[in-house]
Enzyme design. Structure first.
Site, PDB file in Angstrom:
ATOM      1  N   HIS A   1       0.857  -1.194   0.000  1.00 13.97           N
ATOM      2  CA  HIS A   1       0.000   0.000   0.000  1.00 13.97           C
ATOM      3  C   HIS A   1       0.890   1.241   0.000  1.00 13.97           C
ATOM      4  O   HIS A   1       1.950   1.243   0.648  1.00 13.97           O
ATOM      5  CB  HIS A   1      -0.882   0.025   1.249  1.00 13.97           C
ATOM      6  CG  HIS A   1      -1.849  -1.096   1.332  1.00 13.97           C
ATOM      7  ND1 HIS A   1      -2.843  -1.129   2.298  1.00 13.97           N
ATOM      8  CD2 HIS A   1      -2.011  -2.229   0.603  1.00 13.97           C
ATOM      9  CE1 HIS A   1      -3.557  -2.234   2.153  1.00 13.97           C
ATOM     10  NE2 HIS A   1      -3.066  -2.916   1.135  1.00 13.97           N
TER      11      HIS A   1
ATOM     12  N   GLU B   1       0.572   4.081   1.542  1.00 15.30           N
ATOM     13  CA  GLU B   1       0.726   4.679   2.868  1.00 15.30           C
ATOM     14  C   GLU B   1       1.790   3.942   3.680  1.00 15.30           C
ATOM     15  O   GLU B   1       2.559   4.551   4.423  1.00 15.30           O
ATOM     16  CB  GLU B   1      -0.615   4.668   3.629  1.00 15.30           C
ATOM     17  CG  GLU B   1      -1.755   5.317   2.903  1.00 15.30           C
ATOM     18  CD  GLU B   1      -2.505   4.372   1.962  1.00 15.30           C
ATOM     19  OE1 GLU B   1      -3.554   4.795   1.442  1.00 15.30           O
ATOM     20  OE2 GLU B   1      -2.066   3.228   1.737  1.00 15.30           O
TER      21      GLU B   1
ATOM     22  N   CYS C   1      -5.867   1.869   5.879  1.00 11.45           N
ATOM     23  CA  CYS C   1      -6.346   0.612   6.450  1.00 11.45           C
ATOM     24  C   CYS C   1      -5.669   0.429   7.812  1.00 11.45           C
ATOM     25  O   CYS C   1      -4.756   1.187   8.159  1.00 11.45           O
ATOM     26  CB  CYS C   1      -6.017  -0.546   5.503  1.00 11.45           C
ATOM     27  SG  CYS C   1      -4.256  -0.986   5.473  1.00 11.45           S
TER      28      CYS C   1
ATOM     29  N   CYS D   1      -1.814   0.208   7.578  1.00 11.55           N
ATOM     30  CA  CYS D   1      -1.168   1.481   7.258  1.00 11.55           C
ATOM     31  C   CYS D   1      -1.300   2.476   8.409  1.00 11.55           C
ATOM     32  O   CYS D   1      -0.378   3.259   8.670  1.00 11.55           O
ATOM     33  CB  CYS D   1      -1.731   2.050   5.968  1.00 11.55           C
ATOM     34  SG  CYS D   1      -1.334   1.025   4.530  1.00 11.55           S
TER      35      CYS D   1
END
Length: 164
Positions: free
Chosen positions: A55, A57, A85, A88
């Site tokens: 991801h 992030e 999420c 993250c």
């Protein structure tokens, strides 16, 4: 009211999310901006290769831990197309990054997926504050939500067409 420079960073997140979608990934993009307003790093989702932890992030949290001092991390802002999420959110808090500004919330994404008959992700969707209560968070940014919803709709349509 979001400042123009912040909207510019969020628009870049939308562009990165579209780049991710066009590359076969889920549409997420993020930009790390230091306390002086300088873009220090950016990334897009890269999960299509099979590593579901890729991801943007999470990648920016790793980059910040390696390249910024603790004070610089605390003064930084992560602008992102979608609310972090839980993975993250935890990474963001563990490396001591400052504020998060997101376009669309995890709750919105969950509603859209339900609306389109698509499955939810494998991890429960929780607001950032439930994972990292001391992180300053702003969002959603209503004027950009339709652009992010459209990218996710395109992904859902593609997934529906392939039966994935």
């Amino acid at each position: 009211m979001m400042e123009n420079r912040e909207l510019a960073h969020l628009r870049r997140c939308v562009e990165l999310a579209e780049e991710a979608l066009e590359a076969g990934d889920e549409p997420f993009g993020s930009v790390l901006v230091d306390g002086a307003g300088t873009v220090r790093a950016e990334d897009r989702n890269r999960v299509a290769g099979g590593d579901s932890t890729r991801h943007p992030e999470f990648e920016l949290a790793r980059w910040a831990a390696e390249n910024l001092t603790p004070d610089e991390r605390d003064a930084a802002t992560v602008y992102t197309s979608g609310e972090h999420c839980p993975m993250c959110s935890a990474a963001h808090a563990w490396v001591g990054l400052g504020r998060i500004v997101y376009v669309a919330s995890s709750a919105q994404l969950g509603e859209w997926l339900s609306e389109w008959g698509r499955p939810q992700g494998p991890v429960r969707s929780l607001p950032v504050q439930e994972i990292a209560p001391d992180v300053r968070v702003e969002g959603p940014v209503d004027e950009l939500v339709p652009a992010i919803k459209e990218l996710h709709r395109r992904l859902a349509d593609k997934a529906g067409a392939t039966g994935a």
